[in-house]
Design a protein around this motif. Structure first.
Motif, PDB file in Angstrom:
ATOM      1  N   ASP A 139       0.870  -1.168   0.000  1.00  0.00           N
ATOM      2  CA  ASP A 139       0.000   0.000   0.000  1.00  0.00           C
ATOM      3  C   ASP A 139       0.912   1.225   0.000  1.00  0.00           C
ATOM      4  N   ASN A 140       0.358   2.403   0.271  1.00  0.00           N
ATOM      5  CA  ASN A 140       1.196   3.599   0.264  1.00  0.00           C
ATOM      6  C   ASN A 140       2.309   3.535   1.304  1.00  0.00           C
ATOM      7  N   ALA A 141       2.037   2.928   2.459  1.00  0.00           N
ATOM      8  CA  ALA A 141       3.058   2.813   3.501  1.00  0.00           C
ATOM      9  C   ALA A 141       4.187   1.905   3.035  1.00  0.00           C
ATOM     10  N   TYR A 142       3.867   0.798   2.353  1.00  0.00           N
ATOM     11  CA  TYR A 142       4.893  -0.099   1.824  1.00  0.00           C
ATOM     12  C   TYR A 142       5.720   0.612   0.770  1.00  0.00           C
ATOM     13  N   VAL A 143       5.052   1.377  -0.102  1.00  0.00           N
ATOM     14  CA  VAL A 143       5.759   2.134  -1.145  1.00  0.00           C
ATOM     15  C   VAL A 143       6.774   3.087  -0.519  1.00  0.00           C
ATOM     16  N   ALA A 144       6.370   3.809   0.520  1.00  0.00           N
ATOM     17  CA  ALA A 144       7.262   4.773   1.175  1.00  0.00           C
ATOM     18  C   ALA A 144       8.417   4.066   1.889  1.00  0.00           C
ATOM     19  N   GLY A 176      -2.912   5.082  -3.226  1.00  0.00           N
ATOM     20  CA  GLY A 176      -4.085   4.925  -2.368  1.00  0.00           C
ATOM     21  C   GLY A 176      -4.695   3.546  -2.386  1.00  0.00           C
ATOM     22  N   GLY A 177      -4.217   2.672  -3.249  1.00  0.00           N
ATOM     23  CA  GLY A 177      -4.763   1.316  -3.315  1.00  0.00           C
ATOM     24  C   GLY A 177      -4.074   0.381  -2.344  1.00  0.00           C
ATOM     25  N   SER A 178      -4.367  -0.883  -2.485  1.00  0.00           N
ATOM     26  CA  SER A 178      -3.718  -1.892  -1.646  1.00  0.00           C
ATOM     27  C   SER A 178      -3.810  -3.243  -2.327  1.00  0.00           C
TER      28      SER A 178
END
Length: 202
Positions: free
Chosen positions: A138-143, A175-177
């Motif tokens: 998700d966005n947290a994993y991307v960051a 914003g997805g997952s």
């Protein structure tokens, strides 16, 4: 000559020098050696003094890894092995290292894969598969993993769809997952040379 044979849970013993009967021992259990991580020296899986047995586990060991100050790391040059393994979600495998479990695995492990960076939207893509089950993105994993961002809301995680004539790449959207399918191929691009991590069950 004495011959031993194991069939199911029965062990048969026969003296082949005579015509005597078989001696049958029932409910035989073949046990693996137990090894527990202590981390007495450092975090290196391959250091014998880090184990309560004083030996690095091999394929015949049932391994238990509690959460301690020195949590174990399987280094880039280590090929670790165990029969059954139970971990308190604290085992890390460095990029290039490996873990082979012959029986069952309980608890999460984190596997790191180093990806090199090359500038340019068509360069620096890597085909990557998750060796564990359960890693979400998700966005947290991307960051956290320095995943690249592209045009519109596209992120640098994509799968390929053979079922369409054009626009075959399906990019993860801002914003997805989703969850990485185990052993499925994903095209991944990062913004720097870095490790990407996968945490889940073996």
């Amino acid at each position: 000559e004495i011959r031993l044979s194991l069939v199911g849970s029965e062990m048969c013993i026969r003296d082949r020098s005579t015509a005597g009967d078989y001696l049958i021992i029932d409910n035989v259990t073949i046990e693996s050696t137990q090894a527990t991580w202590t981390g007495n020296i450092d975090t290196d899986w391959g250091t014998a003094a880090n184990w309560d047995t004083g030996a690095v586990p091999t394929t015949g060991y049932n391994v238990t890894i509690p959460d301690l100050t020195n949590d174990p790391i399987i280094s880039a040059t280590t090929g670790a092995a165990a029969f059954n393994i139970t971990t308190s979600n604290v085992l890390t495998i460095a990029s290039g290292g490996s873990l082979i479990v012959g029986g069952t695995s309980t608890g999460n492990v984190t596997y790191n894969r180093n990806l090199s960076f090359t500038d340019g939207i068509l360069e620096g893509w890597h085909m990557v598969g998750s060796p564990v089950v359960g890693q979400a993105y998700d966005n947290a994993y991307v960051a956290a993993n320095s995943i690249a961002s592209g045009t519109v809301d596209n992120k640098g995680i994509a799968t390929y769809n053979n079922g369409v004539a054009t626009a075959n790449w399906d990019y993860f959207q801002d914003g997805g997952s989703g969850t990485f399918d185990a052993a499925a191929g994903y095209s991944v691009k990062t913004t720097v040379t870095t490790d990407v991590s996968f945490t889940g069950t073996v």
